[in-house]
Design a protein around this motif. Structure first.
Motif, PDB file in Angstrom:
ATOM      1  N   SER A   1      39.591  35.812  35.439  1.00 36.31           N
ATOM      2  CA  SER A   1      40.591  36.529  34.634  1.00 36.31           C
ATOM      3  C   SER A   1      41.553  35.536  33.999  1.00 36.31           C
ATOM      4  O   SER A   1      41.930  34.538  34.640  1.00 36.31           O
TER       5      SER A   1
ATOM      6  N   TYR B   1      47.592  37.207  36.876  1.00 40.67           N
ATOM      7  CA  TYR B   1      46.585  37.704  35.932  1.00 40.67           C
ATOM      8  C   TYR B   1      46.566  39.220  36.017  1.00 40.67           C
ATOM      9  O   TYR B   1      47.038  39.805  36.997  1.00 40.67           O
ATOM     10  N   GLU B   2      45.990  39.860  34.991  1.00 34.41           N
ATOM     11  CA  GLU B   2      45.898  41.320  34.991  1.00 34.41           C
ATOM     12  C   GLU B   2      44.544  41.768  35.520  1.00 34.41           C
ATOM     13  O   GLU B   2      43.551  41.059  35.384  1.00 34.41           O
ATOM     14  N   LYS B   3      44.523  42.967  36.075  1.00 29.19           N
ATOM     15  CA  LYS B   3      43.273  43.576  36.547  1.00 29.19           C
ATOM     16  C   LYS B   3      42.961  44.803  35.701  1.00 29.19           C
ATOM     17  O   LYS B   3      43.774  45.208  34.872  1.00 29.19           O
TER      18      LYS B   3
ATOM     19  N   LYS C   1      40.466  45.325  33.535  1.00 25.54           N
ATOM     20  CA  LYS C   1      39.846  45.134  32.210  1.00 25.54           C
ATOM     21  C   LYS C   1      38.372  45.551  32.289  1.00 25.54           C
ATOM     22  O   LYS C   1      37.659  45.153  33.224  1.00 25.54           O
TER      23      LYS C   1
END
Ligand code: AMP
Ligand code: GLY
Length: 423
Positions: free
Chosen positions: A341, A348-350, A352
């Motif tokens: 990511s 970080y973003e989740k 996606k």
């Protein structure tokens, strides 16, 4: 037989993929698993340290063997929990008992073990807040760089390598007095710096016999040319071109045999994987650390090279019959590339959406941080997918993985373009 794998990473998906091919398997469960294991097994939403919930699942589903993926439940004593429970004690657990798991859980314990059994490793001393001043003096006696290690588990972050003496002293103080890594740094091991190239050796032992699995090398840094922050691992290769037969023999004679015999002599009950982190200094192997589990992403290249029915191998481990197993190893090279990511290993973003997984792919795509959501696969962690390929040599295998990783895409996806650059 019914089997439960504990964990949710690329390592566990790879183990599930391998076990799902066994003639001996009836039903496979993974707790908690990911979107990849969901395709091969029944995922059960149980955390790896929730021993009571694991017990209930094992009894309900009549599970015969539990394969523990990560170190945490082992260091917390899951194997002992099974042995001490009248209803669970016949269930096979692959992973060392709590005392033996201390070779990963405490760096000081591991160092003392190596010293006792003459296993080559960096010279060291350990310190607590009581002898901080002696720690300063020890640092003064060493040449830079200085290696400072939190004694306990610190999620892979507890090792500092510093060039400056002043900084090393100040970090030592903050580890010991300000609990920089919490309780894990109440004791700090200071080590001699070893200069060389690293590799990973995996051993499966039943407590008496052992098998050496294929060697592997992983790439820990986020950036190309091995720069930037440490990660869980951005790629791996097996076999390791610089680990020839003579070198592997040295590893076996000087490290593997004394380790397995040392565990027996010290009465540290061990049925499971030993991950020996090695460094090649000149032509000699030295131990950097022990882990009580398989490596990730090394598993994604080691396990695909084992041709045996893996349930037979695990059963032999549980029954102390590993001497009856002849490992058959695929001669080909396996490599894996990790897609991560954006932002990893920092924030970080989740969530996606991952595209391109449905396309037929000549590579094996192992899931790490993924989850199923409304029939789609989404990112759910820093390391998201491992793309493994076989080849005649590592360059050939890498070409396939680099071609196929391009079929996959999610917002922010990053992977290193230079795996194998140093070989
Ligand atoms: P560890 O958690 O003990 O594996 O250490 C993390 C990383 O720090 C290793 O993978 C090595 O790259 C590095 N390292 C640890 N100990 C030493 C040492 N004594 N000399 C050089 N590098 C080291
Ligand atoms: N790839 C290194 C580890 O699993 O610790």
């Amino acid at each position: 037989m019914n089997i439960l794998i504990l964990g949710s990473g690329g390592r566990e998906h790879t183990l599930a993929w391998k076990i799902a091919q066994s003639k001996k398997l009836t039903k496979l469960f993974v707790a908690p698993g990911n979107a990849g294991t969901n395709e091969l097994a029944e995922n059960v939403e149980i955390a790896v340290n929730d021993f009571e919930a694991i017990k209930a699942l094992v009894l309900k589903e009549e599970i015969n063997l539990v394969l523990v993926g990560p170190e945490d439940p082992l260091v917390n004593g899951i194997h002992d929990f099974f042995l001490n429970d009248a209803q669970l004690k016949e269930v096979a657990v692959i992973g060392p008992e709590k005392l033996a798991a201390t070779i990963e859980g405490s760096k000081e314990f591991a160092k003392e073990f190596m010293l006792r059994h003459n296993i080559p490793t960096a010279a060291y001393q350990s310190f607590t807040s009581i002898n901080l001043e002696e720690g300063y003096s020890f640092l003064e006696s060493l040449k830079p760089p200085y290696v400072l290690k939190a004694d306990g588990l610190a999620a892979g972050k507890g090792v500092l390598i510093l060039n400056d003496l002043k900084e090393a002293k100040s970090e030592l103080k903050s580890m010991l007095l300000d609990a920089k890594f919490g309780n894990a740094s109440a004791t700090v091991v200071i080590e001699e710096f070893l200069d060389g190239i690293e590799l990973s050796c995996f051993v499966l032992t039943d407590g008496k016999n052992y098998k050496i699995l294929p060697m592997a090398k992983d790439y820990k840094r986020i950036g190309e040319g091995d720069t930037g922050l440490n990660t869980g691992g951005m790629g791996a290769i097996s076999p390791v071109p610089f680990a020839d037969e003579t070198f592997i023999q040295k590893i076996e004679e000087r490290i593997v045999i004394p380790t397995v015999e040392g565990l027996q002599k010290d009465q540290y009950p061990y049925k499971g994987f030993i991950f020996i982190g090695l460094i090649k200094v000149g032509n000699d192997p030295k131990v950097i650390e022990y882990n009580v589990r398989m490596g990730d992403p090394e598993t994604e290249v080691v396990i695909p090279r084992i041709k045996n029915d893996f349930v037979e191998v695990l059963e032999a481990t549980a029954n102390q019959k590993l001497d009856t197993i002849a490992l058959q190893i695929d001669e080909r090279t396996a490599v894996t590339l990790m897609a991560v990511s954006g932002g990893y290993p920092e924030a970080y973003e989740k969530g996606k959406e991952i595209n391109g997984l449905e396309k037929g792919n000549e590579s094996l795509v192992f899931h790490a941080g993924t989850k199923s959501h409304n029939g789609k696969v989404q990112t759910n962690g820093g390391r998201v997918l491992a793309v493994t390929s076989y080849g005649e040599d590592f360059k050939d295998a890498l070409q396939t993985s680099y071609k196929n990783i391009k079929e996959i895409d999610f917002e922010g996806m990053y992977y290193r373009k230079d795996i194998g650059f140093d070989l």
